[in-house]
Design an enzyme around this catalytic site. Structure first.
Site, PDB file in Angstrom:
ATOM      1  N   ASP A 139      26.016 -15.890   5.693  1.00 45.26           N
ATOM      2  CA  ASP A 139      25.956 -17.441   5.618  1.00 45.26           C
ATOM      3  C   ASP A 139      26.811 -17.962   4.354  1.00 45.26           C
ATOM      4  OD1 ASP A 139      24.159 -17.369   7.490  1.00 45.26           O
ATOM      5  OD2 ASP A 139      22.440 -17.654   6.241  1.00 45.26           O
ATOM      6  N   HIS A 193      19.846 -26.175   0.246  1.00 43.93           N
ATOM      7  CA  HIS A 193      19.091 -24.760   0.273  1.00 43.93           C
ATOM      8  C   HIS A 193      19.355 -24.018  -1.128  1.00 43.93           C
ATOM      9  CE1 HIS A 193      17.955 -25.387   4.124  1.00 43.93           C
ATOM     10  NE2 HIS A 193      19.201 -25.283   4.667  1.00 43.93           N
TER      11      HIS A 193
END
Ligand SMILES: [Zn+2]
Length: 375
Positions: free
Chosen positions: A91, A133
């Site tokens: 990611d 995030h």
């Protein structure tokens, strides 16, 4: 109304890598569509390039040690245990200039916050931001530095009450974490339920802690939730809380990975559904810092954020997309060359499951959180 959009071509220098779903070119495509609609030369709208945020600005939220690691990996230094900071294959890849990219993202959102706090503009839009995030000492979910948190902290430093509304398909976990105990920042996130989608959080019982109880609000949703289910649920939760909280500034995270064709999530919104939710937030907000967010089907990103920038300027656009953009948008997979999406019907069972789930979540928010706000 005075507005500003923050944009620069610097994004061209950065790349998460060929396999990564976060494509930097979505920013350029969005800008091209805004230009084609004539939205980059509006008389009362400034166009400003972001400044690089320096390390002290970024360590207002992030750990010094983590910032040092970001700088080191970005420069190509070998860092043992980079994975402990969420960095590496997957990611949050390590790529050259990663630190500078993070500085631009943070700098753009800090600039948007400053323009609004100073009263230079009423609404500012930084669509490269919204990286919700990132945690104080860890990269997460394609986000290295949490520009949304930094923008809110800058507004708080000026004594402003801030509401944060996050309509990305993923829970705005980093922002919730930052203000979990703070009653001066109301965070509201609508998203696909955490037991079905990253980051696995964002349930109704995450209410805040200490003095902040009641100031973290979550509305999780079932996969395949479409406009017809989403908008009434949104309406039951978001406007009453914004009215009760009465923010000075609303920071909006405008992820469009909630769209029905997004490859990473399972919600089923349209561009016009996204626009309706944004319209309601704008009605309730005296001043606005709008940020981007997720969005992995590029034609949706360009359409949604162009429509958002028009809405921020109090404009409605013609639905037919400008001719000059047809070729590129079609090549990227857009079938109907309109700003809005054609209607689509869900199977009756799917609709009912989504409706029942949303109904339960709304009742739970209204039972647990509304009384804490005198509602
Ligand atoms: Zn997302």
């Amino acid at each position: 109304m005075r507005t500003a959009v923050i944009y620069s071509e610097e994004w061209r220098r950065f790349d998460y890598g060929p396999e990564h779903p976060l494509r930097m070119e979505r920013l350029g495509l969005t800008w091209s569509l805004m230009e084609a609609y004539g939205l980059t030369t509006l008389p009362r709208a400034k166009v400003l390039a972001p400044e690089l945020a320096d390390a002290p600005a970024i360590t207002r939220f992030h750990a010094r040690e983590y910032v040092d690691i970001l700088r080191a990996v970005s420069a190509g230094d070998w860092v043992p245990h980079a994975a402990r900071y969420g960095l590496g294959p997957g990611d949050n890849p390590i790529f050259p200039g990663l630190w500078e990219a993070a500085q631009f993202v943070a700098g753009g959102s800090l600039l948007a916050a400053r323009l609004v706090a100073d009263g230079e503009v009423d609404r500012a839009f930084h669509f490269a931001g919204g990286l919700h995030h990132a945690m104080p000492d860890r990269a997460s979910g394609f986000c290295y530095v949490n520009d949304a948190v930094l923008a809110i902290l800058a507004l708080r430093q000026r004594g402003l009450r801030v509401a944060y509304v996050d309509i990305d398909a993923h829970h705005g976990d980093g922002v919730q974490f930052a203000f979990y105990g703070d009653p001066n920042v109301l965070t509201i996130s609508t998203h696909e339920r955490g037991d079905r989608l990253f980051p696995g959080t964002g349930f109704v019982d995450e209410l805040g802690e200490g003095a902040g109880v009641g100031y973290s609000v979550n509305l999780p949703l079932q996969p395949f939730t479409d406009d017809a289910v989403y908008l009434p649920a949104f309406e039951s939760v978001v406007p009453p809380l914004l009215r009760a909280f009465a923010p000075d500034v609303t920071v909006i995270q405008l992820g469009i990975d909630s769209h029905r064709t997004d490859p990473l999530t399972h919600l089923a919104l349209t561009v016009q559904g996204f626009g309706s939710a944004l319209g309601r937030i704008l009605e309730m907000s005296p001043r606005v810092v709008a940020l981007g967010g997720g969005g992995y089907d590029l034609v949706n990103v360009a359409r949604a954020w162009t429509a958002a920038w028009a809405a921020l300027n109090g404009m409605t656009l013609p639905d037919a997309l400008p001719l000059t953009m047809h070729h590129e948008l079609r090549a990227r997979g857009l079938k109907s060359l309109t700003l809005s999406d054609p209607p689509a019907e869900l199977p009756a069972d799917t609709r009912r499951w989504a409706e029942e789930y949303a109904g339960r979540q709304v009742r739970s928010v209204r039972e647990r959180i509304f009384p804490l706000h005198g509602l």
